[in-house]
Design a protein around this motif. Structure first.
Motif, PDB file in Angstrom:
ATOM      1  N   LEU A   1     -75.128   4.304  48.776  1.00  0.00           N
ATOM      2  CA  LEU A   1     -75.314   5.297  49.832  1.00  0.00           C
ATOM      3  C   LEU A   1     -75.812   4.649  51.125  1.00  0.00           C
ATOM      4  O   LEU A   1     -75.431   5.069  52.225  1.00  0.00           O
ATOM      5  CB  LEU A   1     -76.301   6.374  49.363  1.00  0.00           C
ATOM      6  CG  LEU A   1     -75.812   7.287  48.226  1.00  0.00           C
ATOM      7  CD1 LEU A   1     -76.927   8.217  47.771  1.00  0.00           C
ATOM      8  CD2 LEU A   1     -74.609   8.101  48.687  1.00  0.00           C
ATOM      9  N   GLN A   2     -76.631   3.612  51.003  1.00  0.00           N
ATOM     10  CA  GLN A   2     -77.099   2.909  52.201  1.00  0.00           C
ATOM     11  C   GLN A   2     -75.948   2.227  52.932  1.00  0.00           C
ATOM     12  O   GLN A   2     -75.885   2.249  54.173  1.00  0.00           O
ATOM     13  CB  GLN A   2     -78.171   1.880  51.812  1.00  0.00           C
ATOM     14  CG  GLN A   2     -79.522   2.480  51.452  1.00  0.00           C
ATOM     15  CD  GLN A   2     -80.525   1.417  51.049  1.00  0.00           C
ATOM     16  OE1 GLN A   2     -80.164   0.264  50.797  1.00  0.00           O
ATOM     17  NE2 GLN A   2     -81.789   1.796  50.971  1.00  0.00           N
ATOM     18  N   VAL A   3     -75.028   1.619  52.175  1.00  0.00           N
ATOM     19  CA  VAL A   3     -73.886   0.946  52.796  1.00  0.00           C
ATOM     20  C   VAL A   3     -73.007   1.960  53.528  1.00  0.00           C
ATOM     21  O   VAL A   3     -72.575   1.729  54.676  1.00  0.00           O
ATOM     22  CB  VAL A   3     -73.080   0.177  51.730  1.00  0.00           C
ATOM     23  CG1 VAL A   3     -71.751  -0.306  52.302  1.00  0.00           C
ATOM     24  CG2 VAL A   3     -73.884  -1.004  51.206  1.00  0.00           C
ATOM     25  N   LYS A   4     -72.721   3.091  52.887  1.00  0.00           N
ATOM     26  CA  LYS A   4     -71.889   4.109  53.525  1.00  0.00           C
ATOM     27  C   LYS A   4     -72.558   4.667  54.782  1.00  0.00           C
ATOM     28  O   LYS A   4     -71.895   4.899  55.800  1.00  0.00           O
ATOM     29  CB  LYS A   4     -71.597   5.235  52.532  1.00  0.00           C
ATOM     30  CG  LYS A   4     -70.718   4.826  51.364  1.00  0.00           C
ATOM     31  CD  LYS A   4     -70.460   5.997  50.439  1.00  0.00           C
ATOM     32  CE  LYS A   4     -69.546   5.597  49.291  1.00  0.00           C
ATOM     33  NZ  LYS A   4     -69.285   6.746  48.371  1.00  0.00           N
ATOM     34  N   MET A   5     -73.849   4.875  54.711  1.00  0.00           N
ATOM     35  CA  MET A   5     -74.563   5.419  55.858  1.00  0.00           C
ATOM     36  C   MET A   5     -74.585   4.414  57.013  1.00  0.00           C
ATOM     37  O   MET A   5     -74.425   4.791  58.177  1.00  0.00           O
ATOM     38  CB  MET A   5     -75.994   5.786  55.441  1.00  0.00           C
ATOM     39  CG  MET A   5     -76.773   6.578  56.474  1.00  0.00           C
ATOM     40  SD  MET A   5     -78.236   7.391  55.767  1.00  0.00           S
ATOM     41  CE  MET A   5     -78.953   6.067  54.804  1.00  0.00           C
TER      42      MET A   5
ATOM     43  N   GLY B   1     -70.036   4.956  64.818  1.00  0.00           N
ATOM     44  CA  GLY B   1     -70.348   6.036  65.743  1.00  0.00           C
ATOM     45  C   GLY B   1     -70.082   7.421  65.204  1.00  0.00           C
ATOM     46  O   GLY B   1     -70.155   8.394  65.954  1.00  0.00           O
ATOM     47  N   ASN B   2     -69.808   7.526  63.917  1.00  0.00           N
ATOM     48  CA  ASN B   2     -69.541   8.825  63.304  1.00  0.00           C
ATOM     49  C   ASN B   2     -70.870   9.427  62.849  1.00  0.00           C
ATOM     50  O   ASN B   2     -71.347   9.188  61.733  1.00  0.00           O
ATOM     51  CB  ASN B   2     -68.578   8.658  62.125  1.00  0.00           C
ATOM     52  CG  ASN B   2     -68.011   9.983  61.652  1.00  0.00           C
ATOM     53  OD1 ASN B   2     -68.584  11.038  61.914  1.00  0.00           O
ATOM     54  ND2 ASN B   2     -66.887   9.938  60.953  1.00  0.00           N
ATOM     55  N   GLN B   3     -71.490  10.183  63.734  1.00  0.00           N
ATOM     56  CA  GLN B   3     -72.793  10.749  63.414  1.00  0.00           C
ATOM     57  C   GLN B   3     -72.705  11.818  62.320  1.00  0.00           C
ATOM     58  O   GLN B   3     -73.661  11.986  61.547  1.00  0.00           O
ATOM     59  CB  GLN B   3     -73.400  11.364  64.684  1.00  0.00           C
ATOM     60  CG  GLN B   3     -73.644  10.369  65.804  1.00  0.00           C
ATOM     61  CD  GLN B   3     -74.662   9.311  65.420  1.00  0.00           C
ATOM     62  OE1 GLN B   3     -75.534   9.556  64.597  1.00  0.00           O
ATOM     63  NE2 GLN B   3     -74.555   8.138  66.020  1.00  0.00           N
TER      64      GLN B   3
ATOM     65  N   TYR C   1     -74.177  11.458  54.639  1.00  0.00           N
ATOM     66  CA  TYR C   1     -74.665  10.489  53.652  1.00  0.00           C
ATOM     67  C   TYR C   1     -76.196  10.482  53.581  1.00  0.00           C
ATOM     68  O   TYR C   1     -76.777  10.266  52.506  1.00  0.00           O
ATOM     69  CB  TYR C   1     -74.147   9.091  53.989  1.00  0.00           C
ATOM     70  CG  TYR C   1     -72.678   8.909  53.712  1.00  0.00           C
ATOM     71  CD1 TYR C   1     -72.156   9.198  52.449  1.00  0.00           C
ATOM     72  CD2 TYR C   1     -71.803   8.465  54.697  1.00  0.00           C
ATOM     73  CE1 TYR C   1     -70.805   9.037  52.187  1.00  0.00           C
ATOM     74  CE2 TYR C   1     -70.445   8.302  54.451  1.00  0.00           C
ATOM     75  CZ  TYR C   1     -69.949   8.594  53.189  1.00  0.00           C
ATOM     76  OH  TYR C   1     -68.598   8.441  52.924  1.00  0.00           O
ATOM     77  N   ALA C   2     -76.846  10.744  54.703  1.00  0.00           N
ATOM     78  CA  ALA C   2     -78.301  10.843  54.681  1.00  0.00           C
ATOM     79  C   ALA C   2     -78.744  12.046  53.848  1.00  0.00           C
ATOM     80  O   ALA C   2     -79.734  11.974  53.098  1.00  0.00           O
ATOM     81  CB  ALA C   2     -78.838  10.952  56.103  1.00  0.00           C
TER      82      ALA C   2
END
Length: 393
Positions: free
Chosen positions: A154-158, A165-167, A173-174
């Motif tokens: 999940l950290q890598v994806k986030m 730039g995809n907020q 993911y957060a």
């Protein structure tokens, strides 16, 4: 006795025989009456009422000695062991620093032990009180270690979503990370409970012992041990600063209080903490011996804790989960060296700064467009006819 024998009709021969057999002496009975300065004897004979002087006169009681001025205050300013109290030295009080000083004075005076022993006992009491927080942090660290592959994924994806730039994706993911930690009962702040709880005690002990050394407390000049007998001055052999730095490095490396820093976002923090024991040596060589005794004692207690918490029976009794060993291939984030980790951290910082700057510019443009005049974003105005169109009509 003779009257008694005569009353019963005994003959004179019998009386004579009794006198020959037993020697009978007539004893006078005296009654003594004491009065102030004399004694009067009363008897059945001629000495009745005779008074004999015992002493000339009874002297008057001596006067009560006068207490010299200031003697009572001097006696009150001394502790049970004869040392000046902290109150008379301007130490103590009800502040955190003053309460630490009062507790150390109580241990030193009541148990009659040297100052190094009082400091050691105070350190042990504080660390024992902090032990439940250590157990809580160890449990949280063990659960995070056992779920490390999912957390790192999940950290890598986030991170990728933020760098692109995809907020929206980063926020999604957060949210997934928060739900996952809530499901597993994880909280990264639990690992910081021990350092945050120990900080007030460390500061209070530091300032309290420094105040006692600067005063100075006279008994601290010979209240040390081995080569550091004087606790009010720095160690002349520089051994205490070196021992303090070595034990602090071991404490950080083993992660006895909150787990080891193995996450990818904690790489720089891990190297920063490793540098602290080396950087602090020039400062600790000037610390009084009392402060270093407390610091060394705390570090040694931490090392003893990690040894005890590694025993399987102890971990089972304290309900600390067993640690799962993950192979490097099973982890999405690969372990990096110092240089590579520093480069990645610098790159992430630059990307984050660029994204923040871009977002700020977009907000300014949007605000200006909403408040200012309309800007022409086209070449052809359909509301206005050209000259050719006007002539044709």
């Amino acid at each position: 006795m003779f009257k008694l024998l005569s009353r019963h009709g005994c003959r004179s021969a019998t009386l004579n025989l009794f006198r020959d057999k037993f020697e009978v002496r007539k004893v006078k009975t005296y009654y003594v009456y004491a009065s102030a300065g004399s004694v009067r004897f009363s008897s059945s004979g001629n000495d009745a009422g005779k008074t004999t002087a015992l002493v000339d006169a009874i002297p008057e009681p001596p006067p009560v000695p006068q207490i010299p001025d200031g003697l009572a205050e001097t006696v009150q300013s001394l502790a049970a062991n004869g040392e000046p109290t902290f109150a008379s030295l301007g130490l103590g009080g009800w502040s955190p620093v003053g309460m630490v000083q009062q507790c150390l004075e109580y241990v030193h005076v009541s148990l009659d032990i040297p100052w190094w022993g009082a400091i050691l006992i105070g350190t042990i009491v504080v660390r024992v009180a902090m032990f439940p927080l250590v157990i809580m942090a160890q449990r949280n660290t063990a659960v995070m270690n056992n779920n490390l592959p999912e957390i790192q994924l999940l950290q890598v994806k986030m991170t990728q979503a933020r760098q692109s730039g995809n907020q929206l994706e980063a926020a999604r993911y957060a949210q997934e990370m928060m739900m996952f930690m809530k499901e597993k009962g994880l909280n990264p702040l639990k690992n910081m409970l021990v350092p945050l709880a120990q900080a007030p005690f460390f500061i209070s002990f530091f300032m309290g012992l420094r105040g006692m050394a600067n005063c100075p407390v006279e008994s601290m000049t010979y209240g040390g041990l081995a080569w550091f007998m004087d606790l009010t001055v720095p160690d002349q052999y520089f051994l205490l600063p070196l021992i303090t730095s070595a034990t602090l490095w071991a404490t950080i490396e083993l992660g006895v209080d909150g787990g080891r820093l193995e996450a990818s976002n904690m790489v720089m923090m891990r190297y920063f903490l490793r540098a602290i024991p080396i950087v602090m040596i020039p400062f600790t060589i000037n610390f009084p011996g009392a402060i270093l005794v407390y610091w060394c004692s705390s570090n040694f207690i931490s090392l003893i804790q990690v040894g005890v918490l590694k025993v399987p029976a102890v971990r089972d009794y304290l309900k600390i989960p067993k640690l799962v060993k993950h192979t490097p291939d099973a982890l999405p984030i690969k372990k990096k060296g110092f240089v590579e980790g520093a480069k990645d951290s610098w790159t992430n910082m630059k990307i984050s700064k660029e994204l923040a700057e871009r977002q700020r510019v977009d907000e300014l443009i949007f605000t200006k467009a909403g408040k200012g005049p309309l800007q022409k974003t086209y070449k052809y105005d359909p509301t206005k006819l050209s000259n050719v169109q006007a002539k044709s009509k």
